[in-house]
Design a protein around this motif. Structure first.
Motif: not given
Length: 237
Positions: A53-56, A87-91
């Motif tokens: 959640v926090l990463i998003d 890593k792939s979703r949030y490059p």
């Protein structure tokens, strides 16, 4: 919200007023990354449900934010798989896997085999607390995914906290969130998450020290054979 709060300039009344002015987690994150800048704040993430959640949320505020994972060398394969997905979703995120100074073999030679069984506090100190101290040494603040309902030890938390252990400011955007809130956000936003959560692991740490849970105690599977509920990162001493 505009004040720069540091450990050395901490004023209880000022911070109390600031905490009361926080309207929501998103406002707090924007204040955090605006106030402390690129070099003075880091998110220490365990890649649990709250972490996703926090990463998003952070990515919506600061796409190149620094994210640090304390890589003890003892995590589940599912956790490392999730990190690759993130890593792939949030490059653009700067994701660092921070390792301890001692390898597992060096730790075994110095303290004996399976230190997490005989002296779990020392194992956490070597493999988590000391590495995080190194990470935070050049920062003014760090972000954490702690929530009040995770355990009695966390009920005192506020949005902005004075961290006596690491001598800096700890920001907790999700302190008022419930476990249901976390999962509602994950599902609504179709976020990746650790597949162990679907196998009765609400709190996921190192593999030797994490067991599935079959009651409402979210951290009941951590160090289940010891009188221990925290790895030490969030204790004052």
């Amino acid at each position: 919200m505009s004040e720069l709060i540091t450990f050395n300039t901490w004023q209880e009344e000022e911070v109390s007023n600031l905490n009361q002015s926080v309207k929501d987690y998103f406002q707090l994150l924007k204040w955090t990354y605006t106030t402390y800048g690129d070099e003075d704040v880091v998110y220490a993430c365990s890649f649990g449900a709250e972490g996703m959640v926090l990463i998003d949320l952070i990515y919506k505020v600061k796409k190149d934010a620094r994210i640090v994972f304390l890589d003890t060398g003892l995590h589940f394969k599912e956790t490392y798989k999730l990190i690759d997905q993130v890593k792939s979703r949030y490059p653009k995120l700067k994701i660092e896997l921070k390792k301890p100074n001692l390898t597992l073999l060096e730790q075994k030679n110095q303290y004996g085999d399976e230190l997490w069984k005989s002296r779990p506090d020392l194992c956490c100190q070597i493999r988590k607390v000391e590495p995080l101290k190194e990470v935070l040494s050049d920062n003014l603040a760090w972000v954490s995914g702690l929530r009040k309902d995770q355990s009695p030890a966390r009920k005192h938390l506020q949005f902005i906290n004075k961290d006596e252990k690491f001598k800096l400011v700890k920001i907790c955007p999700l302190i008022e969130w419930t476990w249901d809130d976390v999962w509602t956000y994950i599902h609504l936003n179709n976020l990746p998450y650790n597949e162990l959560h679907d196998k009765n692991y609400p709190s996921i740490g190192c593999e030797p020290c994490t067991q599935p849970v079959f009651d409402d105690n979210l951290r009941g599977g951590r160090w289940s054979n010891h009188e221990k509920t925290e790895c030490g990162l969030h204790l004052d001493k």
